[in-house]
Structures are given as structure tokens and as C-alpha cells.
Design a protein around this motif. Structure first.
Motif, PDB file in Angstrom:
ATOM      1  N   GLN A  49       2.503   1.844  -3.323  1.00 19.40           N
ATOM      2  CA  GLN A  49       1.355   2.111  -4.144  1.00 19.40           C
ATOM      3  C   GLN A  49       1.663   0.986  -5.120  1.00 19.40           C
ATOM      4  O   GLN A  49       1.583   1.040  -6.667  1.00 19.40           O
ATOM      5  CB  GLN A  49       1.326   3.276  -4.883  1.00 19.40           C
ATOM      6  CG  GLN A  49       1.074   4.257  -3.795  1.00 19.40           C
ATOM      7  CD  GLN A  49       0.762   5.696  -4.579  1.00 19.40           C
ATOM      8  OE1 GLN A  49       1.526   6.260  -5.206  1.00 19.40           O
ATOM      9  NE2 GLN A  49      -0.257   6.166  -4.111  1.00 19.40           N
ATOM     10  N   THR A  71       0.834  -1.223   0.021  1.00 17.90           N
ATOM     11  CA  THR A  71      -0.175  -0.051  -0.068  1.00 17.90           C
ATOM     12  C   THR A  71       0.774   1.227   0.053  1.00 17.90           C
ATOM     13  O   THR A  71       0.696   2.128  -0.995  1.00 17.90           O
ATOM     14  CB  THR A  71      -0.941  -0.050   0.974  1.00 17.90           C
ATOM     15  OG1 THR A  71      -1.688  -1.478   1.467  1.00 17.90           O
ATOM     16  CG2 THR A  71      -1.812   1.176   1.351  1.00 17.90           C
ATOM     17  N   ASP A 119      -6.291  -5.846  -3.650  1.00 20.55           N
ATOM     18  CA  ASP A 119      -6.731  -4.606  -4.274  1.00 20.55           C
ATOM     19  C   ASP A 119      -7.818  -5.222  -5.156  1.00 20.55           C
ATOM     20  O   ASP A 119      -8.945  -4.559  -5.349  1.00 20.55           O
ATOM     21  CB  ASP A 119      -5.645  -3.913  -4.947  1.00 20.55           C
ATOM     22  CG  ASP A 119      -4.731  -3.300  -3.873  1.00 20.55           C
ATOM     23  OD1 ASP A 119      -5.008  -2.512  -3.189  1.00 20.55           O
ATOM     24  OD2 ASP A 119      -3.292  -3.617  -4.215  1.00 20.55           O
TER      25      ASP A 119
END
Ligand SMILES: [Zn+2]
Length: 278
Positions: free
Chosen positions: A192, A189, A216
Motif C-alpha cells: 500500500q 500495491t 497510482d
């Protein structure tokens, strides 16, 4: 901990022939028909008669998803200790040795890097044959180190789950892997980087309740069993009968647990599409 196996043992040979002394025929659990093993392999381990899915070993899964000649094994050479000196029907140490011999793996997971339709990624694939694909301290460490590798290299991380949950023979240490993998997931996270979770038959208990549910994007293979506790346990607890499709991949989709249900034949292009999107 240093290990005893040849460093080459995990080489995924895309042209590997079937073992000589294995049975030529297998019986389908769903329709009871006898299927010629070679035919089953050619059909991506899906029953040609009734369409039932046979689970794939980690190596077979890698072959079905990763582009030829691109897979590099990054599995750490570690194996479980037996901190609780656990003994149920047989000693845990013995169980481990048997599973290692049967699967030619250190534990129930392979981690590596490779390409899916030319998209680079780090992939971790669980193998249900190894003590039910259960997650003990080694599996937790392999997942965390796979995530760290993806973060270092700036690559997406893909987890293919096939697990009965936490490994009871390691007690609390197994449950801690839920926290460990969940925390490791946060690195992606911060960087990214995408995490794609693919739930296959079965994705249950401690694995479903931690890392496998944190994608995700979460895909479920058709025929996957997805849930926490088993049907019988829940029915006995709540005193109610559960719907027939309970814990199926379709049910998980309808409840919003997974983003899509994908046929085995379409899993590779679908995964490529997701990676392309990111
Ligand atoms: Zn069948």
C-alpha cells in the motif's frame, strides 16, 4: 558485475558550474533563436523566447525536483553485458562505452532516495542522452531494485520517464524488462505504497506500455511526447493522417492516459501535493 568508476561519480552537486569547454549558445529547435546557455539554465531549460521545453538530463531533473542536500544515490553498480553480441551501425559494446563516457552514468537511469518539499521518497530518473533512455536489462533491474528499496523503507516510489522504449540491442531481454518492472510494481500495491509516474519528453514504446503507465497517479510534463509507436509508423499502417496534437501531453490527458499535465516550474510543488495527499 564489479564496475570501474569512482563510487562518487553520481554525487549531485547543486552548485556545479557549467563545463568550461561547452558552447555558450544553443539554438532552439522550435523557434531557431540562439539562446545564451546560462539564460536557458536559469529558465529551467525552457526557451525564454518561445517556451519550448529542452529535455533535462537525469542530474538536472534531480536538481530541479529534490530538496538540496537530501539526495542519496542508490543506483546499483551494474552495467549491460552484450549477450547477443549485437552489432548494428556499430557494436553495442562501443555504443555503451560512448554513452557512459558522455553521461558519466552506468546506464540510462539514476535511482536514489531524497526529499521533495520534505516528503521522503525513492526516485528513479531516466536520461534520454544514454541510448535514447532505452530500457535494457540494467534499467529494468534498477527500477525493480528502486521499488524494492521503497517497499523495504515504506516510502513512495516516483519514476521520471524519458525513454524511447525497450533497448533493441538486447532483444528479448529488453522486452522481459516490461514484465519485470510490471511485476515489481505489484510489491508497492501489496505494501500500500504510492507509485507516482511522471512522463516527460519522450515516454514511448516499451516503457510507456509497461511501468510508466502503471502509476497510482500519472503526471505528464508539458511538452512530453507520449505514445507507443511513432506517428509515421501508425500513419503508414492505418493509412490515415493523425491529428496535429496526437501523442502530446494534452492529448494524453484528454484520452485519460494521464491525470494532469504540469508545467516544469510546477512539477515539484505538484509532486509534493500528490505525496502529501497519500
Ligand atoms: Zn524557442
Amino acid at each position: 558485475m564489479p564496475l570501474f568508476r569512482d563510487e562518487e561519480y553520481l554525487k549531485v552537486d547543486f552548485d556545479e558550474k557549467q563545463e568550461k569547454d561547452e558552447a555558450l549558445w544553443v539554438k532552439c529547435k522550435s523557434c531557431s533563436k540562439l539562446i545564451f546557455k546560462k539564460k536557458l539554465q536559469e529558465n529551467n531549460h525552457i526557451c525564454p523566447n518561445c517556451g519550448a521545453y529542452f529535455f533535462l538530463t537525469a542530474k538536472e531533473r534531480i536538481k530541479s525536483l529534490i530538496d538540496r542536500e537530501t539526495f542519496v544515490d542508490e543506483t546499483k553498480r551494474i552495467e549491460s553485458d552484450d549477450p547477443l553480441n549485437f552489432n548494428d551501425a556499430k557494436p553495442y559494446k562501443e555504443r555503451l562505452e560512448e554513452a557512459q563516457k558522455e553521461t558519466e552514468m552506468f546506464d540510462s537511469i539514476i535511482v536514489g532516495r531524497g526529499e521533495v518539499e520534505e516528503h521522503l521518497l525513492v526516485i528513479a530518473v531516466m536520461d534520454f542522452r544514454f541510448i535514447g533512455g532505452s530500457m535494457g536489462s540494467v534499467v529494468g533491474e534498477q527500477i525493480a531494485s528502486g521499488i524494492e528499496l521503497a517497499a523495504e523503507e515504506g516510502l513512495p516510489f516516483v519514476l521520471i520517464s524519458s525513454s524511447g522504449g525497450a533497448r533493441m540491442q538486447e532483444g528479448l531481454l529488453s522486452l522481459m524488462q516490461m514484465v519485470k518492472t510490471t511485476s515489481a510494481r505489484e510489491i508497492l500495491t501489496h505494501k500500500q505504497l504510492p507509485f507516482v509516474s511522471v512522463m516527460t519528453y519522450p515516454t514511448t514504446a516499451g516503457v510507456e506500455a509497461s511501468i510508466a503507465s502503471l502509476g497510482d497517479v500519472t503526471l505528464a510534463e508539458k511538452g512530453a511526447l507520449i505514445g507507443f509507436a511513432g506517428r509515421k509508423v501508425i500513419e503508414e499502417t492505418i493509412g490515415e493522417e493523425l491529428p496535429a496534437n496526437f501523442q502530446s501531453s494534452k492529448f494524453a490527458y484528454e484520452q485519460g492516459i494521464v491525470d494532469a499535465v504540469v508545467d516544469r516550474d510546477n512539477l515539484k510543488p505538484e509532486l509534493a501535493k500528490v505525496l502529501e495527499f497519500f
